[in-house]
Motif scaffolding. Structure first.
Motif, PDB file in Angstrom:
ATOM      1  N   ASN A 238       0.822  -1.216   0.000  1.00 52.84           N
ATOM      2  CA  ASN A 238       0.000   0.000   0.000  1.00 52.84           C
ATOM      3  C   ASN A 238       0.854   1.263   0.000  1.00 52.84           C
ATOM      4  OD1 ASN A 238      -2.408  -1.431   0.023  1.00 52.84           O
ATOM      5  ND2 ASN A 238      -2.448  -1.554   2.246  1.00 52.84           N
ATOM      6  N   MET A 239       2.164   1.100  -0.179  1.00 55.15           N
ATOM      7  CA  MET A 239       3.142   2.187  -0.241  1.00 55.15           C
ATOM      8  C   MET A 239       3.237   2.989   1.061  1.00 55.15           C
ATOM      9  SD  MET A 239       4.435   1.410  -3.001  1.00 55.15           S
ATOM     10  CE  MET A 239       5.709   2.637  -3.007  1.00 55.15           C
TER      11      MET A 239
ATOM     12  N   ARG B   4       0.667   0.232   9.879  1.00 49.15           N
ATOM     13  CA  ARG B   4      -0.594   0.861   9.460  1.00 49.15           C
ATOM     14  C   ARG B   4      -1.594  -0.145   8.915  1.00 49.15           C
ATOM     15  NH1 ARG B   4       0.534   6.059   5.950  1.00 49.15           N
ATOM     16  NH2 ARG B   4      -1.728   6.149   6.073  1.00 49.15           N
ATOM     17  N   CYS B   5      -1.119  -1.103   8.090  1.00 48.89           N
ATOM     18  CA  CYS B   5      -2.062  -2.034   7.469  1.00 48.89           C
ATOM     19  C   CYS B   5      -1.759  -3.499   7.778  1.00 48.89           C
ATOM     20  CB  CYS B   5      -2.118  -1.816   5.959  1.00 48.89           C
ATOM     21  SG  CYS B   5      -0.555  -2.151   5.113  1.00 48.89           S
ATOM     22  N   GLY B   6      -0.598  -3.799   8.354  1.00 51.89           N
ATOM     23  CA  GLY B   6      -0.267  -5.169   8.725  1.00 51.89           C
ATOM     24  C   GLY B   6       0.349  -6.008   7.623  1.00 51.89           C
ATOM     25  N   LEU B   7       0.479  -5.460   6.416  1.00 51.33           N
ATOM     26  CA  LEU B   7       1.078  -6.215   5.316  1.00 51.33           C
ATOM     27  C   LEU B   7       2.593  -6.286   5.497  1.00 51.33           C
ATOM     28  CD1 LEU B   7      -0.866  -4.775   2.247  1.00 51.33           C
ATOM     29  CD2 LEU B   7      -1.209  -6.969   3.380  1.00 51.33           C
ATOM     30  N   PRO B   8       3.231  -7.285   4.893  1.00 47.23           N
ATOM     31  CA  PRO B   8       4.695  -7.333   4.961  1.00 47.23           C
ATOM     32  C   PRO B   8       5.293  -6.184   4.143  1.00 47.23           C
ATOM     33  CG  PRO B   8       3.856  -9.106   3.571  1.00 47.23           C
ATOM     34  CD  PRO B   8       2.671  -8.446   4.194  1.00 47.23           C
ATOM     35  N   ALA B   9       6.379  -5.618   4.657  1.00 44.44           N
ATOM     36  CA  ALA B   9       7.052  -4.500   3.992  1.00 44.44           C
ATOM     37  C   ALA B   9       8.497  -4.883   3.728  1.00 44.44           C
ATOM     38  CB  ALA B   9       6.983  -3.254   4.861  1.00 44.44           C
ATOM     39  N   GLY B  10       9.027  -4.429   2.582  1.00 47.46           N
ATOM     40  CA  GLY B  10      10.408  -4.701   2.199  1.00 47.46           C
ATOM     41  C   GLY B  10      11.175  -3.416   2.002  1.00 47.46           C
ATOM     42  N   GLN B  11      12.470  -3.535   1.789  1.00 43.56           N
ATOM     43  CA  GLN B  11      13.321  -2.352   1.668  1.00 43.56           C
ATOM     44  C   GLN B  11      13.327  -1.743   0.274  1.00 43.56           C
ATOM     45  OE1 GLN B  11      17.205  -2.792   3.507  1.00 43.56           O
ATOM     46  NE2 GLN B  11      16.399  -4.416   4.820  1.00 43.56           N
ATOM     47  N   ASP B  12      12.811  -2.455  -0.739  1.00 39.86           N
ATOM     48  CA  ASP B  12      12.794  -1.939  -2.104  1.00 39.86           C
ATOM     49  C   ASP B  12      11.479  -1.199  -2.347  1.00 39.86           C
ATOM     50  OD1 ASP B  12      13.055  -1.399  -4.778  1.00 39.86           O
ATOM     51  OD2 ASP B  12      13.226  -3.485  -5.413  1.00 39.86           O
ATOM     52  N   GLU B  13      11.541   0.120  -2.465  1.00 41.29           N
ATOM     53  CA  GLU B  13      10.331   0.926  -2.641  1.00 41.29           C
ATOM     54  C   GLU B  13       9.633   0.609  -3.964  1.00 41.29           C
ATOM     55  OE1 GLU B  13       8.949   5.625  -2.548  1.00 41.29           O
ATOM     56  OE2 GLU B  13      11.067   5.129  -2.619  1.00 41.29           O
ATOM     57  N   GLN B  14      10.402   0.290  -4.999  1.00 41.53           N
ATOM     58  CA  GLN B  14       9.821   0.029  -6.322  1.00 41.53           C
ATOM     59  C   GLN B  14       9.168  -1.351  -6.419  1.00 41.53           C
ATOM     60  OE1 GLN B  14       9.716   2.631  -8.276  1.00 41.53           O
ATOM     61  NE2 GLN B  14      10.917   3.695  -6.724  1.00 41.53           N
ATOM     62  N   ALA B  15       9.573  -2.276  -5.571  1.00 37.18           N
ATOM     63  CA  ALA B  15       9.017  -3.640  -5.621  1.00 37.18           C
ATOM     64  C   ALA B  15       8.745  -4.147  -4.200  1.00 37.18           C
ATOM     65  CB  ALA B  15       9.982  -4.572  -6.337  1.00 37.18           C
ATOM     66  N   PRO B  16       7.691  -3.618  -3.549  1.00 40.02           N
ATOM     67  CA  PRO B  16       7.370  -4.100  -2.205  1.00 40.02           C
ATOM     68  C   PRO B  16       6.850  -5.540  -2.266  1.00 40.02           C
ATOM     69  CG  PRO B  16       5.685  -2.590  -2.964  1.00 40.02           C
ATOM     70  CD  PRO B  16       6.767  -2.582  -3.993  1.00 40.02           C
ATOM     71  N   PRO B  17       6.941  -6.278  -1.184  1.00 39.66           N
ATOM     72  CA  PRO B  17       6.457  -7.664  -1.198  1.00 39.66           C
ATOM     73  C   PRO B  17       4.954  -7.722  -1.454  1.00 39.66           C
ATOM     74  CG  PRO B  17       7.458  -7.111   0.933  1.00 39.66           C
ATOM     75  CD  PRO B  17       7.502  -5.903   0.088  1.00 39.66           C
TER      76      PRO B  17
END
Length: 114
Positions: free
Chosen positions: A37-38, A59-72
């Protein structure tokens, strides 16, 4: 009239709290994580600690990654299955009828106490 106790609300032996009491804070590094969800999350880690690949978005509980252009991608949620749905995955209708007939035959052959 007050009791004249100047250290009211404090424990005996308690001193000033601050950096001198607790010691120096460990050097920190902030790392950005992005979810599908950025949403950006910036937790801080000790500079010598290993940074995880994924972090849960607060904020939303989704997994987050370090690559802004390709989040999990969000995890796939399988719909709730009933016990009957799991049984139907393992057995065909023909098997079910055979098991039912076998159970009914066993019940017919037992003597009823009534």
């Amino acid at each position: 009239m007050g009791s004249g106790n100047a250290i009211r609300g404090s424990r005996v032996g308690a001193g000033p709290m601050g950096e001198a009491e607790r010691g120096e804070a460990a050097p920190r590094v902030r790392v950005s994580f992005w979810c599908a969800n950025m949403h950006e999350t910036r937790p801080s880690f000790a500079s010598d600690a290993a940074v995880p690949e994924l972090w849960d978005c607060p904020r939303c509980g989704l997994p987050a990654g370090q690559d802004e252009q390709a989040p999990p991608a969000p995890p796939k949620n399988e719909p709730y299955k009933t016990h009957l749905a799991y049984v139907k995955e393992r057995r065909s209708d023909k098997d079910g009828k055979a098991i039912l007939e076998e159970a009914l035959e066993r019940l017919r052959n037992t003597k009823s106490p009534w």
